[in-house]
Design an enzyme around this catalytic site. Sequence first.
Site: not given
Ligand code: GLA
Length: 382
Positions: A130, A187
């Site tokens: 990430d 997301d």
């Molecule tokens: C980010 C990523 C998500 C998930 C969260 C976990 O937002 O884009 O897909 O992995 O972190 O905290």
Amino acid sequence: MKNRTLAPTPPMGWNSWNTFYDQINDELIRTTADAMVEQGLLEAGYEYLIVDDCWSMKERDQQGRLVPDPEKFPQGMKAVADYVHSKGLKFGIYSCCGVRTCAGYPGSFEHEFSDAEQFAEWGVDYLKYDNCHRPSTLTTPMLYRRISMALRNSGREILLAACQWGTENVHHWIRSAGAQTFRSTVDIQDSWHSIETIALSQMENQCFNGPECFNDMDMLVVGMYGKGVNPEASMGGCSDEEYQTHFALWAMMNSPLIIGCDIRSMSAKAREILTNRELIAINQDPECRSCCRLPVYGNPDAFVLVKPLENGEYALGFFNFSDTPFNVALNFWDMGLTSASGRGLRFRDCLLHKDLGLQRECFAPQVMPHGCKVYRCTVERL
Ligand code: GLA
């Protein structure tokens, strides 16, 4: 000598984040592994089981190692990985290029090589990496190159899924950084608006998509129906028609197919959508051609996606993002098939699994609001 690369076609699997957020544990992962086999998902191609954020303690140990949370994973991660492997699946885990993960757990910044070794020891096959809490003076190309090198030196083949959200022109440099997939958007949420926005945002980026480095449009929300404990993802849910369209878009656009619903209690319809062999075959077509988008007359919210397939056939997706039914018309000359060729297209419906016969010059199926039709076509003499 290696006899296969890590991502000749888009990776497929399941990830804990969309539905389970921080509520993950040993039992969830084991029962999900069981379900992946029992529900026929492994057989359909879903091979990675990925534990997302929140699996570790909030601090590293005195040797600087990541420590699995003993309440969530009392037997540690190697035991979980062993179980996942015993089912014929591959095991994925999560970390971050910053000092902390997005949920505030330790990230791999300045621990890249030792964390990669630790993941290799545990039997990790896939690392989602990430983009939170990184020093503001550092850009992501450097940090993703680092983890890629660390994984390539870990002694184990570990796929790098860069979760970079599409910033800093990631499309331009991520392939040379060595990642196998790259998240290109914010997301996903369990809503039609989110699906539509993500799909439209990546139409122009299809040219950067291909074998060994796939544009990851984020995990699937198919079958969530607004459920789950993730307050960021569960946004009321979608209709089955919308989930079908979501899956068809991700399949046609060569996105990794990573399931995000609770597969242990999946609806029959969600299972049917996720295991549609004909759509999966389009997504996994060995040639991995990008699709092109053709506008259609009379409706700016309708379009056709055309993807050449390895055996000479074409995958055609007819999409209607508007709120009323619409006959989405494809004139064959728009995809290169002239009337003068004396040829037409023979259609096979990949959602109804039916052969439709040979069509000349034009085809205009009615598509429901937020719906789609997907066909495999052969070019044949009339
Ligand atoms: C980010 C990523 C998500 C998930 C969260 C976990 O937002 O884009 O897909 O992995 O972190 O905290």
